[in-house]
Design a protein around this motif. Structure first.
Motif, PDB file in Angstrom:
ATOM      1  N   LEU A   1       0.855  -1.169  -0.136  1.00 38.75           N
ATOM      2  CA  LEU A   1       0.199  -0.140   0.001  1.00 38.75           C
ATOM      3  C   LEU A   1       0.722   1.207   0.060  1.00 38.75           C
ATOM      4  N   ALA A   2       0.239   2.381  -0.710  1.00 39.53           N
ATOM      5  CA  ALA A   2       1.031   3.542  -0.640  1.00 39.53           C
ATOM      6  C   ALA A   2       1.254   4.169   0.708  1.00 39.53           C
ATOM      7  N   SER A   3       2.073   4.682   0.815  1.00 42.87           N
ATOM      8  CA  SER A   3       2.352   5.389   2.241  1.00 42.87           C
ATOM      9  C   SER A   3       2.352   6.997   1.920  1.00 42.87           C
ATOM     10  N   ASP A   4       2.418   7.680   0.797  1.00 48.07           N
ATOM     11  CA  ASP A   4       2.494   8.846   0.622  1.00 48.07           C
ATOM     12  C   ASP A   4       0.999   9.105   0.243  1.00 48.07           C
ATOM     13  N   LEU A   5       0.202   9.774   0.713  1.00 48.26           N
ATOM     14  CA  LEU A   5      -1.272  10.106   0.715  1.00 48.26           C
ATOM     15  C   LEU A   5      -1.635  11.396   0.398  1.00 48.26           C
ATOM     16  N   ASP A   6      -0.780  12.343   0.371  1.00 49.74           N
ATOM     17  CA  ASP A   6      -0.878  13.870   0.271  1.00 49.74           C
ATOM     18  C   ASP A   6      -1.259  14.269  -0.986  1.00 49.74           C
ATOM     19  N   MET A   7      -2.283  13.907  -1.499  1.00 51.23           N
ATOM     20  CA  MET A   7      -2.745  14.252  -2.836  1.00 51.23           C
ATOM     21  C   MET A   7      -2.811  15.794  -3.212  1.00 51.23           C
ATOM     22  N   ALA A   8      -3.036  16.492  -2.186  1.00 51.37           N
ATOM     23  CA  ALA A   8      -2.770  17.984  -2.324  1.00 51.37           C
ATOM     24  C   ALA A   8      -1.602  18.598  -2.801  1.00 51.37           C
ATOM     25  N   ARG A   9      -0.528  17.813  -2.921  1.00 51.21           N
ATOM     26  CA  ARG A   9       0.633  18.428  -3.673  1.00 51.21           C
ATOM     27  C   ARG A   9       0.612  18.209  -5.025  1.00 51.21           C
ATOM     28  N   LEU A  10      -0.452  17.443  -5.709  1.00 51.11           N
ATOM     29  CA  LEU A  10      -0.724  17.563  -7.012  1.00 51.11           C
ATOM     30  C   LEU A  10      -1.728  18.456  -7.671  1.00 51.11           C
ATOM     31  N   GLU A  11      -2.108  19.323  -6.704  1.00 45.96           N
ATOM     32  CA  GLU A  11      -2.859  20.412  -6.952  1.00 45.96           C
ATOM     33  C   GLU A  11      -3.877  20.302  -8.014  1.00 45.96           C
ATOM     34  N   LEU A  12      -4.862  19.107  -7.573  1.00 45.14           N
ATOM     35  CA  LEU A  12      -5.960  18.862  -8.339  1.00 45.14           C
ATOM     36  C   LEU A  12      -7.431  19.368  -7.941  1.00 45.14           C
ATOM     37  N   TYR A  13      -7.216  20.204  -6.859  1.00 47.35           N
ATOM     38  CA  TYR A  13      -8.502  20.955  -6.387  1.00 47.35           C
ATOM     39  C   TYR A  13      -7.887  22.431  -6.280  1.00 47.35           C
ATOM     40  N   ASP A  14      -8.986  23.198  -6.969  1.00 47.70           N
ATOM     41  CA  ASP A  14      -8.964  24.657  -7.049  1.00 47.70           C
ATOM     42  C   ASP A  14      -9.682  25.221  -6.015  1.00 47.70           C
ATOM     43  N   ALA A  15      -9.080  25.764  -4.913  1.00 50.41           N
ATOM     44  CA  ALA A  15     -10.133  26.325  -3.880  1.00 50.41           C
ATOM     45  C   ALA A  15     -10.721  27.496  -4.149  1.00 50.41           C
ATOM     46  N   THR A  16     -10.593  28.399  -5.436  1.00 50.98           N
ATOM     47  CA  THR A  16     -11.277  29.237  -5.754  1.00 50.98           C
ATOM     48  C   THR A  16     -12.819  29.218  -5.629  1.00 50.98           C
ATOM     49  N   ALA A  17     -13.647  29.976  -5.356  1.00 48.71           N
ATOM     50  CA  ALA A  17     -15.031  29.790  -5.086  1.00 48.71           C
ATOM     51  C   ALA A  17     -15.949  29.214  -6.679  1.00 48.71           C
ATOM     52  N   GLU A  18     -16.814  28.249  -6.259  1.00 48.07           N
ATOM     53  CA  GLU A  18     -17.694  28.023  -7.355  1.00 48.07           C
ATOM     54  C   GLU A  18     -18.148  29.286  -8.301  1.00 48.07           C
ATOM     55  N   PRO A  19     -17.731  29.209  -9.704  1.00 52.64           N
ATOM     56  CA  PRO A  19     -18.460  30.429 -10.152  1.00 52.64           C
ATOM     57  C   PRO A  19     -19.704  30.581 -10.350  1.00 52.64           C
ATOM     58  N   ASP A  20     -20.475  31.692 -10.356  1.00 50.16           N
ATOM     59  CA  ASP A  20     -21.830  32.015 -10.459  1.00 50.16           C
ATOM     60  C   ASP A  20     -22.363  31.446 -11.703  1.00 50.16           C
ATOM     61  N   PRO A  21     -23.341  30.890 -11.954  1.00 48.68           N
ATOM     62  CA  PRO A  21     -23.854  30.509 -13.144  1.00 48.68           C
ATOM     63  C   PRO A  21     -23.934  31.593 -14.161  1.00 48.68           C
ATOM     64  N   SER A  22     -24.153  32.754 -13.896  1.00 48.46           N
ATOM     65  CA  SER A  22     -24.016  33.997 -14.644  1.00 48.46           C
ATOM     66  C   SER A  22     -22.775  34.168 -15.317  1.00 48.46           C
ATOM     67  N   ALA A  23     -21.667  33.752 -14.447  1.00 46.27           N
ATOM     68  CA  ALA A  23     -20.289  33.797 -14.896  1.00 46.27           C
ATOM     69  C   ALA A  23     -19.982  32.599 -16.086  1.00 46.27           C
ATOM     70  N   LEU A  24     -20.526  31.452 -15.794  1.00 46.69           N
ATOM     71  CA  LEU A  24     -20.324  30.365 -16.901  1.00 46.69           C
ATOM     72  C   LEU A  24     -21.308  30.935 -18.111  1.00 46.69           C
ATOM     73  N   GLU A  25     -22.433  31.516 -17.968  1.00 48.07           N
ATOM     74  CA  GLU A  25     -23.209  31.787 -19.226  1.00 48.07           C
ATOM     75  C   GLU A  25     -22.411  32.903 -19.723  1.00 48.07           C
ATOM     76  N   SER A  26     -21.713  33.776 -19.049  1.00 47.93           N
ATOM     77  CA  SER A  26     -20.814  35.045 -20.008  1.00 47.93           C
ATOM     78  C   SER A  26     -19.648  34.340 -20.730  1.00 47.93           C
ATOM     79  N   ASP A  27     -19.174  33.533 -20.135  1.00 52.45           N
ATOM     80  CA  ASP A  27     -17.994  32.533 -20.708  1.00 52.45           C
ATOM     81  C   ASP A  27     -18.598  31.798 -22.321  1.00 52.45           C
ATOM     82  N   ALA A  28     -19.704  31.233 -22.047  1.00 51.15           N
ATOM     83  CA  ALA A  28     -20.409  30.618 -23.092  1.00 51.15           C
ATOM     84  C   ALA A  28     -20.702  31.605 -24.401  1.00 51.15           C
ATOM     85  N   ARG A  29     -21.473  32.751 -23.658  1.00 44.89           N
ATOM     86  CA  ARG A  29     -21.818  33.691 -24.887  1.00 44.89           C
ATOM     87  C   ARG A  29     -20.682  34.410 -25.247  1.00 44.89           C
ATOM     88  N   ALA A  30     -19.305  34.865 -24.737  1.00 45.88           N
ATOM     89  CA  ALA A  30     -18.257  35.205 -25.260  1.00 45.88           C
ATOM     90  C   ALA A  30     -17.713  34.124 -26.315  1.00 45.88           C
TER      91      ALA A  30
END
Length: 455
Positions: free
Chosen positions: A112-141
């Motif tokens: 079994l793996a002993s190194d379990l610190d997946m955070a160091r691979l930077e797979l999670y962006d802590a930035t807030a979830e975008p508002d649906p209006s921001a997603l819509e703006s991207d799609a419109r652009a």
């Protein structure tokens, strides 16, 4: 209240522990469990208007139990205690009726793996979830940029999406670990012409971190320019010519190679490379390497679905096949050691699957290879496939651009390219345009001589 999978609302470690405990009480001799909680948001725009807004929130849990050499896997989207109890009882009942399989079983604790610190691979962006209006703006652009390209008659669809998930795995051999991941995507499909002259093409970008995402207008513009470039596409005469696989679809060739070195296919004898270990399968000087620890790449992992540590490995080195892609069961069947490539869903048993790959890049640009090929076909998209996994015989519907005297002449559609994968792979010439932001970094690939079935 919207579900936040990163909160304690769903304690996935507790849920997987409860699944294992229920399995033990139901009579399982060993078990592993998986839980995934998450949120996905997608916004689609068409003709300047919001066409669809979709949000999904939920949890999926899975349990695999073993009774001796018999196993069964079950899943559910409900984490209540009564559901967990019934899942375990059902899985054990199913396992008792399953055929024996001497190759199944959990990893030895020493594996079994002993190194379990997946955070160091930077797979999670802590930035807030975008508002649906921001997603819509991207799609419109993206859509607006596509429509501003001369020759575009419509945009079939433009989408912007976001997801965040928390995953946890545990097993009765002591493995217990989890990680978080996020994803952000923009895609655009543009159409040029109308009726019989209609041509369609696309562009998209997918990233772990929102800040890394390409400009939506750039995505829309490129999709549109690709669609317009296909205007006037025609058929060509049949013959034997060089084929250049554009970077967008070159990864499919390497995908064919990876299917052939998958441990399950090799163990079943259903691979055209089943006798190729230690032999030349790519040109000398070309290597194919798995890189599971690249940061901000969605396919990165420190451990596989059986809890075994992943590591960089050469699948092909200097053109010579070095390794199959193995999980525990396929490695036992072949008398080898797992390559830590187990993958699974919540309601399925593990199976081998490769993650991040890198093919040795060449020194030439795609334009250089076009000049080098003289007369031939640049393939930019495929439709359908007929591939014999036992022999490697290969046939695909294709479209792209006809090349003469080293220069693109006109767009081509409704042709079929055919060959044998073993021969094709041995005759690859790589460009230098592999994209570092992708899980599989594969450049444009020139194959010197394939059959084209045209008009």
């Amino acid at each position: 209240m919207p579900l936040d999978p990163m909160s304690d609302r769903h304690d996935l470690a507790r849920i997987t522990a409860a699944l294992l405990d229920a399995a033990r009480k139901a009579g399982a001799t060993s078990a592993d469990a998986m839980a995934v909680a998450g949120t996905s948001v997608a916004i689609d725009v068409r003709d300047g208007r919001l066409e669809q807004a979709e949000r999904s929130e939920g949890i999926d849990i899975g349990l695999r139990v073993m009774i001796g050499q018999r196993q069964a896997a079950v899943g559910a989207s409900d984490a209540r205690d009564i559901t967990i109890e019934r899942m375990a009882e059902r899985a054990v009942a199913m396992a008792r009726e399953a055929p024996e399989d001497r190759y199944i079983g959990l990893a030895d604790p020493s594996q079994l793996a002993s190194d379990l610190d997946m955070a160091r691979l930077e797979l999670y962006d802590a930035t807030a979830e975008p508002d649906p209006s921001a997603l819509e703006s991207d799609a419109r652009a993206a859509e607006e940029a596509a429509m501003n390209v001369d020759g575009v008659t419509q945009v079939q669809g433009t989408s912007a999406a976001y997801s965040h998930h928390k995953i946890h795995m545990a097993a009765s051999n002591g493995f217990d670990a989890g990680y978080m991941r996020t994803g952000r995507n923009i895609s655009c499909v543009a159409i040029s012409g109308s009726g019989a002259t209609m041509q369609r093409d696309w562009d998209a970008d997918t990233r772990v971190f929102q800040a890394d995402l390409r400009d939506p207008a750039d995505i829309g513009r490129i999709a549109a320019e690709r669609a317009v470039a296909m205007q006037g596409a025609r058929k060509i005469a049949s013959g034997h010519f060089p084929i250049l696989f554009d970077e967008r679809i070159a990864t499919t060739l390497i995908g064919n190679l990876m299917n052939a070195v998958n441990g399950l296919a090799v163990a079943r004898g259903s691979s055209f490379l089943r006798d190729a270990m230690g032999k030349q399968v790519l040109p000398a000087g070309m290597s194919l390497v798995e890189e599971p620890h690249r940061k901000r790449i969605g396919g990165s992992r420190l451990f596989d679905a059986e809890g075994i540590a992943t590591q960089r490995r050469a699948i092909v080195e200097d053109g010579v096949l070095q390794s199959w892609t193995l999980d525990l069961a396929s490695s036992r069947q072949l008398g080898l050691t797992t390559t830590a490539n187990a993958s699974r869903g919540t309601s399925s048993a593990p199976s081998p699957s490769a993650g991040n790959l890198r093919l040795t890049a060449g020194t030439a640009s795609r334009a250089d290879l076009i000049a080098q090929m003289g007369t031939g076909l640049l393939v930019t998209s495929f439709i359908g496939a007929t591939i014999n996994p036992n022999t490697g015989d290969y046939s695909r519907g294709a479209s792209g651009f006809w090349v003469e005297n080293g220069e693109i002449q006109f767009p081509v559609h409704e042709v079929t390219v055919a060959g044998n994968l073993r021969e094709m792979l041995l005759n690859l010439v790589a460009a230098n345009d592999g994209r570092e932001d992708l899980s599989r970094v594969v450049p444009s690939l020139l194959v010197d001589g394939m059959t084209i079935a045209g008009a």
